[in-house]
Scaffold this active site. Structure first.
Site, mmCIF file in Angstrom:
data_model
loop_
_atom_site.group_PDB
_atom_site.id
_atom_site.type_symbol
_atom_site.label_atom_id
_atom_site.label_comp_id
_atom_site.label_asym_id
_atom_site.label_seq_id
_atom_site.Cartn_x
_atom_site.Cartn_y
_atom_site.Cartn_z
ATOM 1 N N ASP A 20 0.756 -1.285 0.049
ATOM 2 C CA ASP A 20 0.062 0.039 0.082
ATOM 3 C C ASP A 20 0.899 1.154 0.097
ATOM 4 O O ASP A 20 0.532 2.250 -0.939
ATOM 5 C CB ASP A 20 -0.969 0.068 1.233
ATOM 6 C CG ASP A 20 -2.169 -1.050 1.247
ATOM 7 O OD1 ASP A 20 -2.272 -1.295 -0.169
ATOM 8 O OD2 ASP A 20 -2.901 -1.023 2.137
ATOM 9 N N ARG A 100 -0.369 4.919 17.000
ATOM 10 C CA ARG A 100 -0.560 6.143 15.914
ATOM 11 C C ARG A 100 -0.479 7.446 16.181
ATOM 12 O O ARG A 100 0.286 8.254 15.527
ATOM 13 C CB ARG A 100 -2.203 5.877 15.487
ATOM 14 C CG ARG A 100 -2.447 4.492 15.051
ATOM 15 C CD ARG A 100 -1.417 4.169 13.837
ATOM 16 N NE ARG A 100 -2.116 2.904 12.920
ATOM 17 C CZ ARG A 100 -1.244 2.099 12.357
ATOM 18 N NH1 ARG A 100 0.161 2.330 12.263
ATOM 19 N NH2 ARG A 100 -1.818 1.074 11.435
ATOM 20 N N ASP A 129 -7.579 4.141 12.079
ATOM 21 C CA ASP A 129 -6.446 4.562 12.134
ATOM 22 C C ASP A 129 -6.295 5.830 11.450
ATOM 23 O O ASP A 129 -5.732 6.841 11.728
ATOM 24 C CB ASP A 129 -5.612 3.713 11.611
ATOM 25 C CG ASP A 129 -5.233 2.587 12.632
ATOM 26 O OD1 ASP A 129 -5.232 2.816 13.746
ATOM 27 O OD2 ASP A 129 -4.979 1.326 12.238
ATOM 28 N N SER A 181 -4.898 -8.728 7.703
ATOM 29 C CA SER A 181 -4.588 -7.433 8.225
ATOM 30 C C SER A 181 -3.687 -7.346 9.393
ATOM 31 O O SER A 181 -4.384 -7.547 10.450
ATOM 32 C CB SER A 181 -5.432 -6.304 7.922
ATOM 33 O OG SER A 181 -4.929 -5.243 8.483
HETATM 34 N N1 ARG Z 1 -9.280 -2.432 15.611
HETATM 35 C C1 ARG Z 1 -7.656 -1.952 16.280
HETATM 36 C C2 ARG Z 1 -7.566 -0.602 16.432
HETATM 37 O O1 ARG Z 1 -8.512 0.374 15.915
HETATM 38 C C3 ARG Z 1 -6.748 -2.132 15.425
HETATM 39 C C4 ARG Z 1 -6.557 -1.747 14.075
HETATM 40 C C5 ARG Z 1 -5.499 -2.661 13.238
HETATM 41 N N2 ARG Z 1 -4.825 -2.030 12.134
HETATM 42 C C6 ARG Z 1 -4.461 -2.822 11.099
HETATM 43 N N3 ARG Z 1 -3.680 -2.348 10.222
HETATM 44 N N4 ARG Z 1 -4.638 -4.248 11.072
HETATM 45 O O2 ARG Z 1 -6.846 -0.028 17.207
#
Ligand code: ARG
Length: 402
Positions: A20, A100, A129, A181
């Site tokens: 990506d 993040r 995210d 993912s």
């Molecule tokens: N659901 C989790 C969160 O919002 C994990 C997000 C994970 N991201 C990923 N690219 N797999 O913090």
């Protein structure tokens, strides 16, 4: 196209080196006509970032900046989270959610130093995210624009992305599509998508990335001892170590016993319920141990009240409101509560479970002479009678009304 109207000359991209963000470099150059500075951070995801230097440049970035942020992650994000026993919806230790804002903070710095007018990220339009990256950017660098190519571009499938990559001579590893993912850092791994999207189905064993199945874990329990200083873990089995090292060790030891596997359906900020798996042995062990130590070091009112703010803290972290007055005020409260949370906790790890076997502190409020049913009891039993009379008075009055 809107892209042209934004008139972006240079942008700082959160770059992982995956498909990506590699395609994003090229796509930004093509569609915005801008220069791209890549930024990658080591948050303890256990991946060598050095190969990204050449890769980013080969893909078209004008520059790449790589930073080891593990200590900053521990000091500024994980320490406050441990003090707040932070678990979103009671289960998720927030690894991705805490990572993040740190990346976004650095991205803003990089953008400013490099004279960029925007930041960019590779998040989709359905997740949390994107919100975290952009809200933190708004808070810390309000003059910067946010670009989210995945929300915008015409590449609908992975195959289209690969085709785009090939057309633009972007090196693509010939790996089969990953079934999940993933996002990983010191505090844990987040696993989603694919077969996990059916919340009624048990996750296949291959979904778990770094923990042993409890079924295959050792038949003998392992005892460990964790030391805390003012609520911050700093010793493992009597040995002082910096927090990043302690977390790495606990991930290894705990993961080997099948500890730290979490399967949950969570409420995303964007309104979707999603089924997620997390692997976070160290986070689970440390928060559990920390609560056990608090149980002897904090007074009753604090023990009862603190969880209310813990829930809010976790929610703010999850929502990407890390750099907000409320999160900062709650953290100031949490720091105050940790003044006497110094001591050690002994735990037993066994086939996926963590249990406490002992806790000790020189500031413990546990008083054996008050608690004991044996000899040496100092508790004033006769005073209990009057206490109950007064305490039960409202009940008595109510009963009369009936
Ligand atoms: N659901 C989790 C969160 O919002 C994990 C997000 C994970 N991201 C990923 N690219 N797999 O913090």
């Amino acid at each position: 196209m809107a892209a042209k109207q934004l008139n972006i000359k240079k942008c700082a991209l959160a770059y992982s080196g995956g498909l990506d963000t590699s395609v994003i470099i090229r796509w930004l150059i093509e569609n915005y006509g801008c220069e791209v500075v890549a930024f990658s951070a080591d948050l303890g995801q256990g991946e060598d970032l050095e190969p990204l230097r050449q890769k980013a440049i080969d893909t078209g970035a004008s520059k790449i900046i790589i930073e080891d942020l593990r200590e900053e992650f521990c000091q500024d994000f994980l320490t406050p989270s441990i003090h707040a026993n932070s678990l979103y919806e009671g289960k998720y230790p927030l690894a991705t959610a805490l990572g993040r804002p740190l990346i976004a903070k650095w991205l803003v710095d990089v953008a400013r130093k490099e004279g960029a007018d925007a930041i960019a990220h590779g998040c989709t339009g359905k997740g949390n995210d994107q919100v975290r990256f952009e809200v933190v950017t708004t808070a810390l660098g309000p003059e910067l624009k946010c670009l989210a190519p995945l929300r915008e571009w015409e590449l609908k499938t992975r195959d289209e992305e690969i085709e785009y990559a090939k057309k633009h001579k972007i090196p693509v590893k010939a790996t089969a599509a990953k079934p999940y993912s993933l996002d990983s850092n010191l505090w844990g791994t987040s696993i989603e998508c694919g077969v996990l999207e059916d919340p009624a189905a048990e996750p296949p064993e291959d979904a778990w990335q770094n923990t042993t199945s409890p079924l295959n874990a050792p038949d003998k329990p392992q005892e460990i001892e964790i030391g805390f200083d003012k609520g911050t873990p700093n010793r493992l089995n009597g040995k002082s170590m910096k927090m990043s090292r302690l977390i790495e060790e606990l991930n290894k030891i705990g993961g080997g016993h099948g500890v730290g596997r979490i399967d949950m359906v969570e409420n995303r900020l964007v309104g979707i319920k999603s089924r997620e798996l997390y692997e976070a042995p160290a986070a689970q062990i440390l928060i559990f141990a920390h609560k056990e130590l608090e149980a002897i070091c904090l007074d009753r009112e604090l023990v009862h009240f603190k969880p209310h703010l813990e829930v809010k803290f976790a929610e703010l972290a999850y929502y990407g409101l890390w750099f907000s007055p409320l999160r900062e005020a709650i953290s100031a409260f949490m720091t105050l509560t940790q003044k006497h949370v110094t001591g050690t906790v002994r735990l037993k790890l066994y086939k996926g479970s963590v249990s406490v076997t002992g806790r000790e502190s020189r500031s413990s409020l546990y008083d054996t002479s008050l608690a004991t049913y044996d000899e040496g009891d100092q508790f004033d039993h006769t005073a209990a009678e009057g206490f109950i009379k007064i305490f039960g008075l409202p009940s008595k009055v109510l009963a009369r009304r009936k």
